[in-house]
Design an enzyme around this catalytic site. Structure first.
Site, PDB file in Angstrom:
ATOM      1  N   GLU A  98       0.644  -1.219   0.344  1.00  0.00           N
ATOM      2  CA  GLU A  98      -0.178   0.189  -0.360  1.00  0.00           C
ATOM      3  C   GLU A  98       0.641   1.316   0.126  1.00  0.00           C
ATOM      4  OE1 GLU A  98      -2.433   1.368  -0.053  1.00  0.00           O
ATOM      5  OE2 GLU A  98      -4.926   0.798   0.603  1.00  0.00           O
ATOM      6  N   ASP A  99       0.388   2.297  -0.417  1.00  0.00           N
ATOM      7  CA  ASP A  99       0.747   4.027  -0.394  1.00  0.00           C
ATOM      8  C   ASP A  99       1.092   4.205   0.811  1.00  0.00           C
ATOM      9  OD1 ASP A  99      -1.838   3.750  -0.403  1.00  0.00           O
ATOM     10  OD2 ASP A  99      -1.768   5.547  -2.047  1.00  0.00           O
ATOM     11  N   ASP A 102      -4.271   4.802   6.373  1.00  0.00           N
ATOM     12  CA  ASP A 102      -5.235   6.371   7.525  1.00  0.00           C
ATOM     13  C   ASP A 102      -6.572   5.474   8.117  1.00  0.00           C
ATOM     14  OD1 ASP A 102      -5.469   8.509   7.082  1.00  0.00           O
ATOM     15  OD2 ASP A 102      -7.018   8.594   5.187  1.00  0.00           O
ATOM     16  N   PHE A 151      -2.205  16.065   4.606  1.00  0.00           N
ATOM     17  CA  PHE A 151      -2.268  15.008   3.277  1.00  0.00           C
ATOM     18  C   PHE A 151      -1.063  15.337   2.688  1.00  0.00           C
ATOM     19  CE2 PHE A 151      -4.012  14.755  -0.717  1.00  0.00           C
ATOM     20  CZ  PHE A 151      -4.783  13.646  -0.116  1.00  0.00           C
ATOM     21  N   ARG A 164       0.818  12.660  -9.028  1.00  0.00           N
ATOM     22  CA  ARG A 164       1.810  11.103  -7.944  1.00  0.00           C
ATOM     23  C   ARG A 164       3.123  10.976  -9.264  1.00  0.00           C
ATOM     24  NH1 ARG A 164      -2.443   7.358  -6.917  1.00  0.00           N
ATOM     25  NH2 ARG A 164      -4.307   7.582  -7.997  1.00  0.00           N
TER      26      ARG A 164
HETATM   27  P1  IMP Z   1      -7.819   4.174   4.485  1.00  0.00           P
HETATM   28  O1  IMP Z   1      -8.337   3.157   3.701  1.00  0.00           O
HETATM   29  O2  IMP Z   1      -8.236   5.657   4.566  1.00  0.00           O
HETATM   30  O3  IMP Z   1      -6.433   3.111   5.067  1.00  0.00           O
HETATM   31  O4  IMP Z   1      -7.417   5.071   3.034  1.00  0.00           O
HETATM   32  C1  IMP Z   1      -5.795   4.985   1.838  1.00  0.00           C
HETATM   33  C2  IMP Z   1      -5.573   5.769   0.982  1.00  0.00           C
HETATM   34  O5  IMP Z   1      -6.570   6.361   0.674  1.00  0.00           O
HETATM   35  C3  IMP Z   1      -4.924   5.342  -0.165  1.00  0.00           C
HETATM   36  O6  IMP Z   1      -4.262   4.674  -0.439  1.00  0.00           O
HETATM   37  C4  IMP Z   1      -5.201   6.315  -0.433  1.00  0.00           C
HETATM   38  O7  IMP Z   1      -5.227   5.946  -1.923  1.00  0.00           O
HETATM   39  C5  IMP Z   1      -5.946   7.255   0.110  1.00  0.00           C
HETATM   40  N1  IMP Z   1      -5.114   8.543   0.781  1.00  0.00           N
HETATM   41  C6  IMP Z   1      -5.411   8.548   2.505  1.00  0.00           C
HETATM   42  N2  IMP Z   1      -4.880   9.359   2.916  1.00  0.00           N
HETATM   43  C7  IMP Z   1      -4.142  10.096   2.252  1.00  0.00           C
HETATM   44  C8  IMP Z   1      -3.252  11.125   1.981  1.00  0.00           C
HETATM   45  O8  IMP Z   1      -2.493  12.027   2.747  1.00  0.00           O
HETATM   46  N3  IMP Z   1      -2.397  11.961   0.495  1.00  0.00           N
HETATM   47  C9  IMP Z   1      -3.082  10.705  -0.708  1.00  0.00           C
HETATM   48  N4  IMP Z   1      -4.026   9.786  -0.797  1.00  0.00           N
HETATM   49  C10 IMP Z   1      -4.206   9.324   1.023  1.00  0.00           C
HETATM   50 MG    MG Z   2      -4.613   4.830  -2.524  1.00  0.00          MG
END
Ligand code: IMP
Ligand code: MG
Length: 179
Positions: A98-99, A102, A151, A164
């Site tokens: 994963e990137d 969050d 963010f 990106r």
């Molecule tokens: P989660 O399900 O809330 O953990 O979301 C994960 C996904 O939300 C990541 O794969 C990102 O695509 C996006 N995301 C969450 N925080 C950020 C951020 O600070 N910048 C850009 N994308 C984010």
């Molecule tokens: Mg994503």
């Protein structure tokens, strides 16, 4: 593009160093095995490309795409598979890439989904971890950097599909998503 960056959080050099370390750790942990890396589209692509090249055991790659934030910056909480894996994971050593973690909602769903397909093992690797915003508990096996609740963009991460290709992780100026 660079004008929209408030500050650089993680430089190109720091990314390179840390991903090298992660690759060495993963190589050690998977000695004698083969890895199936599953990248979560689209944000993980750039990290995954560099990480895969820092791993010295055989690596196969596959991808999944799930619904995410769309054009906004806050989680919808809704996870939906947009693109499924091309190959079976049964009996394989899966490493989900994963990137950023969050809320954890995306990963939580993905891990449960992949586990039900009977891999030999499953671990997860993320470039960034934003623990302040966690809504569900997720176990991270390999974490690149823990970051504050800003963010961020670059190195695969986007805002409205932009940024990106920045070679570093930067904090987006709030005025960019407030306008
Ligand atoms: P989660 O399900 O809330 O953990 O979301 C994960 C996904 O939300 C990541 O794969 C990102 O695509 C996006 N995301 C969450 N925080 C950020 C951020 O600070 N910048 C850009 N994308 C984010
Ligand atoms: Mg994503």
């Amino acid at each position: 593009m660079v004008d929209d960056v408030e500050r650089i959080l993680i430089s190109t050099e720091k990314l390179r160093e840390r991903i090298g370390e992660m690759g060495r750790q993963i190589t050690e942990d998977y000695a004698g095995k083969e890895i199936l890396m599953i990248g979560v589209l689209r944000g993980a692509v750039i990290f995954m490309a560099d990480l895969a090249r820092s791993i010295k055991v055989p690596v196969a790659i596959d991808f999944m795409a799930v619904s995410s934030y769309g054009m906004g910056t806050a989680s919808s909480g809704v996870v939906r598979i947009l693109k499924d894996l091309d190959e079976s994971v049964e009996g394989k050593h899966v490493l989900v890439v994963e990137d950023i973690i969050d809320s954890g909602l995306t990963l939580n769903y993905l891990l449960d989904n992949i586990k039900s397909r009977k891999p030999a093992s499953i671990r997860m690797c993320t470039l960034l971890n934003k623990p302040e915003r966690r809504k569900v508990d997720v176990h991270i096996d390999y974490n690149g950097f823990t970051i504050p609740d800003d963010f961020v963009i670059g190195y695969g991460l986007d805002y409205a599909e932009k940024y990106r290709n920045l070679p570093f992780i930067g904090v987006l100026k709030p005025e960019v998503y407030q306008r």
